[in-house]
Design a protein around this motif. Sequence first.
Motif, short mmCIF file in Angstrom:
data_model
loop_
_atom_site.label_atom_id
_atom_site.label_comp_id
_atom_site.label_asym_id
_atom_site.label_seq_id
_atom_site.Cartn_x
_atom_site.Cartn_y
_atom_site.Cartn_z
N ALA A 154 0.81 -1.21 0.00
CA ALA A 154 0.00 0.00 0.00
C ALA A 154 0.84 1.26 0.00
CB ALA A 154 -0.95 0.00 1.20
N VAL A 155 2.07 1.18 0.55
CA VAL A 155 2.94 2.37 0.58
C VAL A 155 4.00 2.32 -0.52
CG1 VAL A 155 2.51 2.75 3.02
CG2 VAL A 155 4.51 1.41 2.32
N GLY A 156 3.84 1.40 -1.46
CA GLY A 156 4.68 1.42 -2.66
C GLY A 156 5.91 0.56 -2.64
N THR A 157 6.02 -0.41 -1.72
CA THR A 157 7.15 -1.34 -1.76
C THR A 157 6.98 -2.25 -2.97
OG1 THR A 157 7.37 -1.31 0.63
CG2 THR A 157 8.36 -3.17 -0.52
N PRO A 158 8.04 -2.47 -3.74
CA PRO A 158 7.91 -3.32 -4.92
C PRO A 158 7.41 -4.73 -4.57
CG PRO A 158 9.97 -2.11 -4.99
CD PRO A 158 9.39 -1.87 -3.63
N ARG A 159 6.57 -5.24 -5.41
CA ARG A 159 5.98 -6.55 -5.17
C ARG A 159 7.04 -7.63 -4.99
NH1 ARG A 159 0.96 -9.15 -8.60
NH2 ARG A 159 1.51 -11.35 -8.44
N ALA A 160 8.11 -7.58 -5.75
CA ALA A 160 9.15 -8.61 -5.65
C ALA A 160 9.76 -8.65 -4.26
CB ALA A 160 10.24 -8.37 -6.70
N GLU A 161 9.95 -7.48 -3.63
CA GLU A 161 10.51 -7.44 -2.28
C GLU A 161 9.53 -8.02 -1.26
OE1 GLU A 161 13.41 -6.72 -1.23
OE2 GLU A 161 14.32 -5.83 -2.99
N VAL A 162 8.26 -7.70 -1.43
CA VAL A 162 7.23 -8.20 -0.52
C VAL A 162 7.13 -9.72 -0.61
CG1 VAL A 162 4.76 -8.17 -0.02
CG2 VAL A 162 5.95 -6.03 -0.57
N VAL A 163 7.15 -10.24 -1.82
CA VAL A 163 7.07 -11.70 -2.01
C VAL A 163 8.32 -12.37 -1.45
CG1 VAL A 163 6.97 -13.54 -3.72
CG2 VAL A 163 5.50 -11.54 -3.96
N ARG A 164 9.47 -11.77 -1.64
CA ARG A 164 10.72 -12.33 -1.11
C ARG A 164 10.67 -12.41 0.41
NH1 ARG A 164 16.33 -10.70 0.29
NH2 ARG A 164 15.61 -8.57 0.55
N ASP A 165 10.15 -11.38 1.05
CA ASP A 165 10.03 -11.38 2.50
C ASP A 165 9.09 -12.49 2.95
OD1 ASP A 165 10.12 -10.34 5.25
OD2 ASP A 165 8.10 -9.63 4.84
N TYR A 166 7.96 -12.62 2.29
CA TYR A 166 7.01 -13.69 2.64
C TYR A 166 7.65 -15.06 2.49
CZ TYR A 166 3.33 -17.10 1.75
OH TYR A 166 2.57 -18.24 1.76
N ALA A 167 8.32 -15.30 1.38
CA ALA A 167 8.88 -16.62 1.10
C ALA A 167 9.99 -17.01 2.06
CB ALA A 167 9.40 -16.67 -0.34
N ALA A 168 10.62 -16.03 2.70
CA ALA A 168 11.72 -16.33 3.63
C ALA A 168 11.27 -17.11 4.85
CB ALA A 168 12.36 -15.02 4.10
N THR A 169 9.99 -17.08 5.15
CA THR A 169 9.48 -17.70 6.36
C THR A 169 9.71 -19.21 6.40
OG1 THR A 169 7.85 -16.00 6.92
CG2 THR A 169 7.32 -18.25 7.56
N HIS A 170 9.58 -19.89 5.29
CA HIS A 170 9.66 -21.35 5.31
C HIS A 170 10.99 -21.84 5.89
CE1 HIS A 170 9.24 -25.53 4.23
NE2 HIS A 170 10.35 -25.48 3.53
N ALA A 171 12.08 -21.22 5.48
CA ALA A 171 13.38 -21.63 6.01
C ALA A 171 13.48 -21.40 7.51
CB ALA A 171 14.50 -20.88 5.28
N ASN A 172 12.82 -20.37 8.00
CA ASN A 172 12.86 -20.06 9.43
C ASN A 172 12.06 -21.06 10.27
OD1 ASN A 172 14.38 -17.81 8.80
ND2 ASN A 172 12.65 -16.40 8.89
N LEU A 173 11.01 -21.60 9.68
CA LEU A 173 10.09 -22.45 10.44
C LEU A 173 10.30 -23.94 10.24
CD1 LEU A 173 6.66 -20.62 9.93
CD2 LEU A 173 8.29 -20.34 11.82
N SER A 174 10.98 -24.33 9.17
CA SER A 174 10.96 -25.73 8.77
C SER A 174 11.79 -26.65 9.67
CB SER A 174 11.45 -25.87 7.32
OG SER A 174 12.76 -25.36 7.18
N GLY A 175 12.61 -26.11 10.53
CA GLY A 175 13.43 -26.94 11.42
C GLY A 175 12.88 -27.03 12.82
N ALA A 176 13.55 -26.33 13.74
CA ALA A 176 13.23 -26.44 15.16
C ALA A 176 11.81 -26.00 15.49
CB ALA A 176 14.23 -25.62 15.98
N TRP A 177 11.33 -24.92 14.86
CA TRP A 177 9.99 -24.43 15.18
C TRP A 177 8.94 -25.49 14.86
CZ3 TRP A 177 5.36 -23.75 12.71
CH2 TRP A 177 4.40 -22.96 13.36
N THR A 178 9.04 -26.10 13.69
CA THR A 178 8.07 -27.13 13.32
C THR A 178 8.12 -28.31 14.28
OG1 THR A 178 8.11 -26.52 10.98
CG2 THR A 178 7.37 -28.74 11.50
N LYS A 179 9.32 -28.70 14.68
CA LYS A 179 9.45 -29.81 15.62
C LYS A 179 8.79 -29.48 16.96
CE LYS A 179 12.81 -33.11 17.48
NZ LYS A 179 12.16 -33.19 18.81
N ILE A 180 9.00 -28.26 17.45
CA ILE A 180 8.38 -27.86 18.70
C ILE A 180 6.86 -27.93 18.61
CG2 ILE A 180 7.97 -25.87 20.22
CD1 ILE A 180 10.88 -25.02 19.62
N ILE A 181 6.31 -27.41 17.52
CA ILE A 181 4.85 -27.39 17.36
C ILE A 181 4.29 -28.80 17.25
CG2 ILE A 181 2.96 -26.69 15.84
CD1 ILE A 181 4.16 -24.40 17.48
#
Length: 255
Positions: A154-181
Amino acid sequence: MLDRNEGTQGAPVPGLYNLRSTGNWKAAGGIIAPGRLYRSDSPARLDAAGAAALGALGIDLIIDLRSIEEVESASYEFPGIRRTGIPVELLNPTAALTTERTLGDLYASFIDRCGPMIITALRTIAGHDQGAVLVHCTAGKDRTGIVVALALLAVGTPRAEVVRDYAATHANLSGAWTKIILDSLLIDAASLPSNVVEIVNGSPAPILEALLDRLDLEHGGAAGYLLSHGFDDDDLNALRARLVTTTAATSKGTS
């Protein structure tokens, strides 16, 4: 790839797996100011050291997007940090491990059902003019990911940057966080169908791309979607004033 705790100015928060700051990305008329908006998985498991680390980042307001049931099962309170709950149930936790729905289905439903909650979250971000804001749900990828994506777009951040930020989550969650849950639910990851695994820790770029394509087609983009659900020009201007600066800021949580 954006790593865990990237953008936290050298002060990682022990106990969080999907924490990061928005900041120093392009926006209309400037850049996204660092140290004003953070996103993460739930901080409910943080100890005193973790809570202090949040405060050290300048975070003094938390927007909690978890459902009432999620909050009741894992509540928290941190000295000097105000929590604002905006309850959103993306998928009933009891049904989440057996659902036949896909992540894309859930996102479409979220956009269709939760416009008022999204607007409330963005107005809360825009109206907080002192310290930094942290937005979270349980994993910090779906409800959080969409709310943060819409704010940035909404404030004009390029779509590619927004999608890149979203996609980064999988690597953060796929190890220890997923095991804990999954361990807390006595669930073996190998027993879960692929659609459920994706719901638990997935953040594929094409999923968000498809959602944004739909917003472009039906509303002319993220800002159009927000305007169609009650956001107005004053709200957009306040969000820009809060998130966008013409120079790179270095102080945490301040203008």
